[in-house]
Design an enzyme around this catalytic site. Structure first.
Site, PDB file in Angstrom:
ATOM      1  CB  CYS A  29     -42.241 -12.008 -12.726  1.00 53.94           C
ATOM      2  SG  CYS A  29     -42.660 -10.709 -13.909  1.00 53.94           S
ATOM      3  CG  LEU A  30     -43.159  -6.725  -9.403  1.00 53.91           C
ATOM      4  CD1 LEU A  30     -42.817  -5.271  -9.679  1.00 53.91           C
ATOM      5  CD2 LEU A  30     -43.659  -6.901  -7.983  1.00 53.91           C
ATOM      6  CD  GLN A  88     -42.631  -6.156 -15.103  1.00 51.61           C
ATOM      7  OE1 GLN A  88     -41.546  -5.619 -14.952  1.00 51.61           O
ATOM      8  NE2 GLN A  88     -43.138  -6.998 -14.225  1.00 51.61           N
ATOM      9  CG  HIS A 109     -40.452  -8.238 -18.252  1.00 53.51           C
ATOM     10  ND1 HIS A 109     -41.678  -8.879 -18.286  1.00 53.51           N
ATOM     11  CD2 HIS A 109     -40.049  -8.306 -16.959  1.00 53.51           C
ATOM     12  CE1 HIS A 109     -41.990  -9.305 -17.065  1.00 53.51           C
ATOM     13  NE2 HIS A 109     -41.014  -8.985 -16.237  1.00 53.51           N
ATOM     14  N   GLY A 131     -37.035  -4.635  -9.781  1.00 53.93           N
ATOM     15  CA  GLY A 131     -36.905  -4.123 -11.136  1.00 53.93           C
ATOM     16  C   GLY A 131     -38.255  -4.089 -11.829  1.00 53.93           C
ATOM     17  CG  HIS A 174     -36.947 -10.883 -14.556  1.00 48.78           C
ATOM     18  ND1 HIS A 174     -37.559 -12.050 -14.142  1.00 48.78           N
ATOM     19  CD2 HIS A 174     -37.930  -9.958 -14.638  1.00 48.78           C
ATOM     20  CE1 HIS A 174     -38.858 -11.806 -13.975  1.00 48.78           C
ATOM     21  NE2 HIS A 174     -39.109 -10.550 -14.265  1.00 48.78           N
ATOM     22  CD  GLU A 175     -37.104  -6.222 -14.598  1.00 51.02           C
ATOM     23  OE1 GLU A 175     -38.108  -6.174 -15.346  1.00 51.02           O
ATOM     24  OE2 GLU A 175     -37.170  -6.607 -13.414  1.00 51.02           O
TER      25      GLU A 175
HETATM   26 NI    NI Z   1     -40.864  -9.421 -14.256  1.00 51.59          NI
END
Ligand code: NI
Length: 162
Positions: A90-91, A52, A136, A47, A132-133
């Site tokens: 997380c990226l 991000q 963000h 995701g 999670h998203e």
């Molecule tokens: Ni993330």
């Protein structure tokens, strides 16, 4: 379409509360296409949220292998059920994993890329990815959850990121 650069902590855009999308215009559609391409370009991705890629707008994409891809504009969690402790990465925090308390299932409402209202009931990895998203979009990283700090560990950067 273009792969955009993924912002990593402590980039201030990740701490900002993202703005609501009022019109899904050409630039928002391009953002969505670029987010999907950026997500698929990352190994282990599941995701991605617009902040991000440096855009402070309420847009998320989710691409869990073997499941239908999801695009949500202005997503909101309307119901959470249960609680569980799970691993998360997380990226935007590459190379780490931690344990976090997440809901067992969630109901999320929002709009798809055509502006149509959608409602998603999710459990498992999809529920985790949605929480999670949406975190963000509220300027919150998983490492900001207090319980995560104690369990944070180093992993290979290519492991699953949200
Ligand atoms: Ni993330």
């Amino acid at each position: 379409m273009a792969v955009r650069q993924i912002r990593t902590a402590p980039d201030p855009v990740l701490k900002r509360k993202a703005k609501k999308v009022h019109t899904i215009d050409g630039s928002v559609k391009k953002l969505i296409r670029d987010m999907l391409e950026t997500m698929y370009a990352e190994p282990g991705r599941a995701g991605l949220a617009a902040p991000q890629v440096g855009v402070s707008l309420r847009v998320i994409v989710i691409g869990i292998p073997e499941e239908e891809e999801i695009v949500l504009v202005n997503p909101e969690i309307v119901r959470r059920k249960g609680e569980r402790i799970i691993d998360e990465g997380c990226l935007s925090v590459p190379g780490y994993f931690g344990q976090i308390g997440r809901s067992e299932s969630v109901t999320v409402k929002g709009r798809d890329q055509t502006g149509k209202e959608v409602r998603i009931k999710a459990a498992g990895l999809l529920a985790q990815a949605l929480e999670h998203e949406i975190d963000h979009l509220n300027g919150k990283l998983y490492i900001d959850h207090p319980e995560v700090r104690e369990t944070l560990r180093k992993v290979q950067p290519e492991e699953t990121g949200l």
